[in-house]
Write a protein that holds these residues in place. Structure first.
Motif, PDB file in Angstrom:
ATOM      1  N   UNK A   1     -45.653 -11.171  31.450  1.00  0.00           N
ATOM      2  CA  UNK A   1     -45.657 -12.092  30.313  1.00  0.00           C
ATOM      3  C   UNK A   1     -44.909 -13.375  30.635  1.00  0.00           C
TER       4      UNK A   1
ATOM      5  N   UNK B   1     -47.095 -15.588  32.681  1.00  0.00           N
ATOM      6  CA  UNK B   1     -48.153 -16.254  31.912  1.00  0.00           C
ATOM      7  C   UNK B   1     -47.599 -17.378  31.041  1.00  0.00           C
TER       8      UNK B   1
ATOM      9  N   UNK C   1     -54.110 -10.839  19.407  1.00  0.00           N
ATOM     10  CA  UNK C   1     -53.389  -9.701  18.853  1.00  0.00           C
ATOM     11  C   UNK C   1     -53.142  -8.725  20.001  1.00  0.00           C
ATOM     12  N   UNK C   2     -52.052  -7.990  19.927  1.00  0.00           N
ATOM     13  CA  UNK C   2     -51.698  -7.105  21.041  1.00  0.00           C
ATOM     14  C   UNK C   2     -50.999  -7.835  22.162  1.00  0.00           C
ATOM     15  N   UNK C   3     -50.714  -9.138  21.960  1.00  0.00           N
ATOM     16  CA  UNK C   3     -49.968  -9.925  22.953  1.00  0.00           C
ATOM     17  C   UNK C   3     -48.763 -10.550  22.260  1.00  0.00           C
ATOM     18  N   UNK C   4     -47.843  -9.728  21.800  1.00  0.00           N
ATOM     19  CA  UNK C   4     -46.747 -10.280  20.986  1.00  0.00           C
ATOM     20  C   UNK C   4     -45.842 -11.237  21.751  1.00  0.00           C
ATOM     21  N   UNK C   5     -45.830 -11.136  23.093  1.00  0.00           N
ATOM     22  CA  UNK C   5     -44.924 -12.014  23.842  1.00  0.00           C
ATOM     23  C   UNK C   5     -45.434 -13.443  23.878  1.00  0.00           C
TER      24      UNK C   5
END
Lengths: 292, 59
Positions: free
Chosen positions: A189, A192, A236-240
């Motif tokens: 993360x 990215x 969604x599913x990528x809270x970072x």
């Protein structure tokens, strides 16, 4: 045509044109589709009819007609509620939500515009009644012109300096220049965010703007506007992968990490500078008077 | 208070405790894999406390 009819027709027309000009779809994307616009135009028509009828009815004399106006105020308060509820529901499905303060601001504007319409048609019909239709037309055009001044408030660019800074990583911590933003656990993360993220700092111009910038609703509005115009590298599913704003408590600078899909820094800075300053975020400590 | 620790992932079982689910892993590679999976499943953020412990927090 007798004078009353002329006053009402001209009043309604001027009021409706005012509403039409105040109704604009920009990047905020609301209302965009014809049905959404029709709702507001219809309400604007009702508002202008109410404003146009008031003076002729009073001169008739039919004083009870004024009670209509209070009924109208009630009606338009409901407009605000309607907008607020609709936008709050939609906000749940946004990747980067607008936030309550922004929504409240938008809802208030919708209510306020209807009152502007009432006033525009009221002034126009009054001028026709007391003068003639040529004066009425002139006043109408002036009012339409004036109403466009009421439209805008301050923008972020007027209260702060916006500039790009490098994002930095120290262990799991992410910084925008020297402002701590957040702890990101996974290397992947962090990588990215370093690849796609942009670090921005907003430096307040004075003590008043420092308080405005620190308002949480104002920060959310900035994040939302940038994300809705330049897109957002997020799912969604990528809270970072969350655009975020944190304050430097020592000097009031605001550090942001943004994840635009379109990496265009000059444009991004322009967008932030054009974010409206929310009414709920405005404080004026400079106007405090000790002698009072 | 909205924040909540949903899970703890660690390689040192005796250093953590409490009411959240605790996932114990053999080594650091497994630790990161587990944290990644749980991030996707729970849609919650992974935070690194130290080399041996990650927590999953719902913000």
């Amino acid at each position: 045509m007798d004078k009353e009819t002329l006053a009402i027709v001209l009043g309604v027309a001027i009021g409706f044109i005012t509403r039409l000009l105040l109704l604009q779809s920009d990047y905020r994307q609301y209302p965009t589709y014809p049905h959404g616009q029709v709702i507001h135009l219809a309400l604007g028509l009702i508002a202008s009819a109410l404003g146009a009828v008031a003076i002729p009815a009073l001169l008739k004399p039919d004083y009870t007609a004024v009670t209509f106006l209070s009924l109208a105020a009630q009606q338009f308060r409901d407009v605000r509620n309607m907008e607020r509820q609709a936008l709050q529901k939609l906000d749940e499905n946004e990747l980067v939500p607008r936030g309550f303060s922004y929504i409240e601001g938008i809802a208030m504007v919708f209510e306020g515009r209807n009152y502007i319409v009432i006033l525009a048609s009221l002034f126009t019909s009054a001028t026709v009644m007391f003068g003639n239709w040529i004066f009425g037309l002139i006043v109408g055009v002036v009012v339409i012109f004036l109403s466009s001044f009421l439209k805008s408030g301050k923008t972020m660019g007027q209260i702060g300096f916006v500039y790009e800074v490098p994002l930095r990583v120290k262990g799991p911590s992410l910084y925008a220049d020297d402002i701590y933003l957040m702890n990101i656990g996974l290397e992947d993360n962090l990588k990215r965010i370093m690849e796609n993220g942009v670090g921005i700092i907003i430096k307040p111009r004075n003590a008043s703007s420092r308080i405005t910038i620190s308002n949480l609703g104002q920060r959310q509005a900035i994040l939302h506007d940038v994300s809705s115009i330049l897109g957002v590298f997020r799912d969604s599913g990528e809270p970072a992968l969350t655009p975020l704003a944190k304050l430097d408590l020592k000097d009031g600078r605001l550090g942001l990490v943004l994840l635009p899909q379109e990496r265009n820094i000059p444009r991004l800075i322009k967008i932030i500078e054009n974010v409206p300053v929310l009414e709920s975020a405005v404080r004026k400590p400079n106007q405090f008077d000790e002698k009072k | 208070m909205k924040e909540k620790i949903l899970a703890i992932i660690t390689t040192k079982r005796d250093l953590v405790g409490g009411g959240s689910p605790i996932f114990v892993t053999e080594n650091e590679k497994e630790l990161i894999e587990r944290a990644f999976l749980l991030e996707k499943i729970l849609d919650a953020m992974v935070h690194k406390l130290n080399e041996s412990t990650y927590i999953i927090v719902k913000h």
